[in-house]
Design an enzyme around this catalytic site. Structure first.
Site, PDB file in Angstrom:
ATOM      1  N   LYS A   1      18.838  62.404  76.795  1.00 29.62           N
ATOM      2  CA  LYS A   1      17.428  62.599  76.645  1.00 29.62           C
ATOM      3  C   LYS A   1      16.813  63.652  77.543  1.00 29.62           C
ATOM      4  O   LYS A   1      17.415  63.941  78.612  1.00 29.62           O
ATOM      5  CB  LYS A   1      17.125  61.066  77.269  1.00 29.62           C
ATOM      6  CG  LYS A   1      15.557  60.638  76.663  1.00 29.62           C
ATOM      7  CD  LYS A   1      15.626  59.899  75.566  1.00 29.62           C
ATOM      8  CE  LYS A   1      13.923  59.944  75.219  1.00 29.62           C
ATOM      9  NZ  LYS A   1      14.173  59.128  73.853  1.00 29.62           N
TER      10      LYS A   1
ATOM     11  N   GLY B   1       0.662  46.164  65.635  1.00 27.22           N
ATOM     12  CA  GLY B   1       0.590  47.592  65.447  1.00 27.22           C
ATOM     13  C   GLY B   1       0.247  47.984  63.938  1.00 27.22           C
ATOM     14  O   GLY B   1       0.685  47.293  63.162  1.00 27.22           O
TER      15      GLY B   1
ATOM     16  N   GLY C   1       0.342  51.384  63.055  1.00 25.22           N
ATOM     17  CA  GLY C   1       0.434  52.955  63.118  1.00 25.22           C
ATOM     18  C   GLY C   1       1.186  53.521  62.306  1.00 25.22           C
ATOM     19  O   GLY C   1       1.493  53.222  61.124  1.00 25.22           O
TER      20      GLY C   1
ATOM     21  N   VAL D   1       4.364  54.000  61.759  1.00 24.49           N
ATOM     22  CA  VAL D   1       5.609  53.097  61.222  1.00 24.49           C
ATOM     23  C   VAL D   1       5.044  51.806  60.464  1.00 24.49           C
ATOM     24  O   VAL D   1       5.549  51.470  59.289  1.00 24.49           O
ATOM     25  CB  VAL D   1       6.725  52.609  62.115  1.00 24.49           C
ATOM     26  CG1 VAL D   1       7.679  51.782  61.557  1.00 24.49           C
ATOM     27  CG2 VAL D   1       7.197  53.958  63.009  1.00 24.49           C
ATOM     28  N   ALA D   2       4.121  51.104  61.211  1.00 25.02           N
ATOM     29  CA  ALA D   2       3.578  49.912  60.638  1.00 25.02           C
ATOM     30  C   ALA D   2       2.699  50.005  59.311  1.00 25.02           C
ATOM     31  O   ALA D   2       3.136  49.211  58.214  1.00 25.02           O
ATOM     32  CB  ALA D   2       2.643  49.224  61.714  1.00 25.02           C
TER      33      ALA D   2
HETATM   34  P1  NAD Z   1       1.861  54.727  66.642  1.00 30.13           P
HETATM   35  O1  NAD Z   1       1.458  54.955  67.930  1.00 30.13           O
HETATM   36  O2  NAD Z   1       1.382  55.395  65.660  1.00 30.13           O
HETATM   37  O3  NAD Z   1       1.746  53.150  66.484  1.00 30.13           O
HETATM   38  C1  NAD Z   1       1.767  52.169  67.474  1.00 30.13           C
HETATM   39  C2  NAD Z   1       0.386  51.217  66.897  1.00 30.13           C
HETATM   40  O4  NAD Z   1       0.355  50.109  68.027  1.00 30.13           O
HETATM   41  C3  NAD Z   1      -0.882  52.146  67.404  1.00 30.13           C
HETATM   42  O5  NAD Z   1      -1.877  52.321  66.393  1.00 30.13           O
HETATM   43  C4  NAD Z   1      -1.662  51.409  68.519  1.00 30.13           C
HETATM   44  O6  NAD Z   1      -3.066  51.364  68.591  1.00 30.13           O
HETATM   45  C5  NAD Z   1      -1.017  50.150  68.354  1.00 30.13           C
HETATM   46  N1  NAD Z   1      -0.963  49.235  69.509  1.00 30.13           N
HETATM   47  C6  NAD Z   1      -0.872  49.350  70.964  1.00 30.13           C
HETATM   48  N2  NAD Z   1      -0.856  48.373  71.805  1.00 30.13           N
HETATM   49  C7  NAD Z   1      -1.036  47.429  70.612  1.00 30.13           C
HETATM   50  C8  NAD Z   1      -1.219  45.905  71.131  1.00 30.13           C
HETATM   51  N3  NAD Z   1      -1.528  45.459  72.133  1.00 30.13           N
HETATM   52  N4  NAD Z   1      -1.432  45.032  70.117  1.00 30.13           N
HETATM   53  C9  NAD Z   1      -1.775  45.789  68.590  1.00 30.13           C
HETATM   54  N5  NAD Z   1      -1.460  46.937  68.658  1.00 30.13           N
HETATM   55  C10 NAD Z   1      -1.265  47.847  69.489  1.00 30.13           C
HETATM   56  O7  NAD Z   1       3.515  54.454  67.297  1.00 30.13           O
HETATM   57  P2  NAD Z   1       4.585  54.497  65.759  1.00 30.13           P
HETATM   58  O8  NAD Z   1       5.255  55.959  65.683  1.00 30.13           O
HETATM   59  O9  NAD Z   1       4.163  53.636  64.647  1.00 30.13           O
HETATM   60  O10 NAD Z   1       5.859  53.624  66.370  1.00 30.13           O
HETATM   61  C11 NAD Z   1       5.730  52.180  66.883  1.00 30.13           C
HETATM   62  C12 NAD Z   1       6.741  51.820  67.695  1.00 30.13           C
HETATM   63  O11 NAD Z   1       7.977  52.043  67.104  1.00 30.13           O
HETATM   64  C13 NAD Z   1       6.840  52.461  69.006  1.00 30.13           C
HETATM   65  O12 NAD Z   1       7.556  51.658  70.015  1.00 30.13           O
HETATM   66  C14 NAD Z   1       7.834  53.679  68.760  1.00 30.13           C
HETATM   67  O13 NAD Z   1       8.446  53.948  70.040  1.00 30.13           O
HETATM   68  C15 NAD Z   1       8.766  52.896  67.859  1.00 30.13           C
HETATM   69  N6  NAD Z   1       9.837  53.953  66.744  1.00 30.13           N
HETATM   70  C16 NAD Z   1       8.757  54.646  66.267  1.00 30.13           C
HETATM   71  C17 NAD Z   1       9.733  55.482  65.265  1.00 30.13           C
HETATM   72  C18 NAD Z   1       9.080  56.622  64.728  1.00 30.13           C
HETATM   73  O14 NAD Z   1       9.691  57.076  63.611  1.00 30.13           O
HETATM   74  N7  NAD Z   1       7.643  56.868  64.642  1.00 30.13           N
HETATM   75  C19 NAD Z   1      11.069  55.501  65.642  1.00 30.13           C
HETATM   76  C20 NAD Z   1      11.766  54.546  66.319  1.00 30.13           C
HETATM   77  C21 NAD Z   1      10.988  53.913  67.099  1.00 30.13           C
END
Ligand code: NAD
Length: 435
Positions: A125, A229, A231, A233-234
């Site tokens: 990392k 969430g 965002g 991924v979701a």
């Molecule tokens: P993102 O920031 O696009 O989405 C996260 C969403 O969660 C945001 O829209 C934010 O507003 C929302 N959020 C924050 N706090 C909240 C709460 N208390 N209640 C409801 N919603 C809330 O991030 P992402 O890229 O979608 O990643 C989501 C998670 O997955 C993170 O923990 C990230 O580390 C993990 N992850 C992502 C990837 C990837 O490919 N993007 C890969 C591995 C792990």
């Protein structure tokens, strides 16, 4: 006490000592961590004696950035399976202890994620301590800082290959790439693999299907899923769930605009979406089959677990268990099947793992993680973890860690344990005095 200094005070100390670069390296024979400079042995001793985050990390290499006083570090945990791989984060830390712990913990986590995914990569990392005196989002600062980090990568000769992480953008990756070949996740127009979020969502679906299969609950068809969430991924995850003909998706996000956007995108589909406050955890307590945490970490804890009604928890968020041992056990005792996050969210790193090998449509190196034939696919690994969890009365998180640690000790079939040799050669060359 160096450990208690914040990174800026520490950078000041380094300047007074005329130290620009330094390292901590583990010596297997004596089981000790050696510092490049006697003045820093206190930190090496802290690492060596730490029981929580240190796990015989092979080495860690640091420099002060050329401007803005950013402490930049490359933490190399284990390189048996290949060069250490993992993203670089740009974060604020209160003390050197926090900084070192974060690097050690995250590097170890990457070893486990990569090994359990059957990737021939080790774990590492990059951690950069932001100096609050400056605006972290300033474009000039970022260009300078990330280019310096690229130079750090070149100097350590490939024992660690960096990637994107929270707080690091594609433009930042391009700046790193301008200074080194030892990076992945570069922009698509420079030959990179592109946005990992959609693949990550596919991996979460594979984990959900495996957990349903394990519990004899059939397929996703007709199921209700609660997603925390909405965002990167979701949002695609919700789309994939509709393609699987789920009965309903209930979703929540703290960003009202995003909630409206996603509602609009999936209008006509059975989506119930709401804007929540940051401390509102009610989405985790919905009457549903599966809860998918896809927002932030540490959401599974003594406050939330007793209220979970779903049979399965499977999502993308990193480090969902606030305390792995305690909360993994509590979920098991409550009869909730937890799919470990580092198993199910692997597709982000899988997506960029083979950037150097070129691209094929429907690349089997990628798709095998999502199908059911390959031993290390998400589906098969989830079934293995859940089966062993039941047999040994051990939480799925503990089983996944054990399996990952065993796999992480296998040597790369082509290069052997080369990363360790690179580290030894850096020490021999007095890396700290070069460049
Ligand atoms: P993102 O920031 O696009 O989405 C996260 C969403 O969660 C945001 O829209 C934010 O507003 C929302 N959020 C924050 N706090 C909240 C709460 N208390 N209640 C409801 N919603 C809330 O991030 P992402 O890229 O979608 O990643 C989501 C998670 O997955 C993170 O923990 C990230 O580390 C993990 N992850 C992502 C990837 C990837 O490919 N993007 C890969 C591995 C792990």
């Amino acid at each position: 006490m160096l450990l208690e200094m914040n990174p800026q005070e520490f950078v000041q100390f380094l300047k007074e000592e005329k130290i620009k670069r330094f390292y901590f390296v583990y010596e297997k024979g004596t089981k000790t961590v050696k510092a490049s400079h006697p003045a820093l042995q206190e930190l090496a001793d802290f690492i060596q004696n730490d029981k929580r985050d240190f796990m015989e990390h092979e080495g860690a290499f640091f420099q002060i950035s050329s401007a803005y006083d950013v402490l930049q570090g490359a933490f190399v945990h284990r390189t048996n399976r290949g060069q250490a791989a993992g993203g670089v984060r740009f974060w604020q830390y209160n003390s050197m202890e926090d900084y070192l712990r974060d690097g050690l913990r995250l590097a170890k986590g990457m070893t486990r994620k990569n090994a359990l995914a059957g990737l021939w990569w080790g774990g590492g990392k990059g951690v950069m301590a932001h100096n609050p005196k400056y605006d972290k989002m300033d474009a000039k600062l970022r260009e300078s800082v990330y280019k310096d980090f690229g130079r750090l990568m070149t100097s350590i000769r490939g024992c660690y290959v960096t990637a994107e992480d929270v707080g690091t953008s594609v433009e930042d990756m391009a700046n790193i790439f301008s200074q080194t070949r030892f990076t992945t996740c570069i922009p698509e127009q420079l030959g990179g693999s592109g946005n990992p979020s959609v693949p990550t969502a596919s991996g979460v679906v594979a984990g959900m299907e495996a957990a349903l299969d394990f519990l004899d609950m059939g397929t996703l068809e007709g199921k209700t899923i609660a997603v925390q969430g909405m965002g990167h991924v979701a949002e695609p995850l919700i789309g994939f769930l509709f393609e699987k003909h789920v009965k309903k998706v209930i979703a929540a996000d703290i960003n009202a605009g995003l909630v409206d956007e996603v509602k609009h995108k999936y209008s006509g589909q059975p989506l119930e979406a709401r804007k929540v406050n940051a401390d509102d955890r009610s989405i985790l307590f919905e009457e549903c089959d599966i809860v998918a945490p896809c927002a932030t970490g540490a959401v599974l804890n003594p406050q939330t677990i007793p209220n979970i009604k779903a049979k399965i928890v499977c999502g993308a968020a990193n480090n969902q268990l606030e305390n792995s041992a305690r909360d993994g056990k509590a979920l098991m005792e409550k009869g909730v099947t937890f799919v470990p996050d580092f198993l199910t969210n692997r597709m982000g790193i899988v997506n960029c793992a083979d950037e150097q090998s070129g691209y094929i449509d429907n690349d089997p190196l990628f798709t095998r993680h999502l199908d059911r034939d390959w031993e290390y696919s998400i589906f098969r690994t989830t079934l293995k973890v859940l089966t062993e969890s039941l047999q040994n009365n051990q939480s799925p998180a503990d089983v996944a860690v054990r399996l990952a640690d065993e796999l992480s000790l296998q040597d790369n079939p082509i290069y052997g344990h080369r990363g360790e040799k690179i580290i030894r050669s850096l020490v021999k060359r007095n890396w700290q005095d070069l460049g």
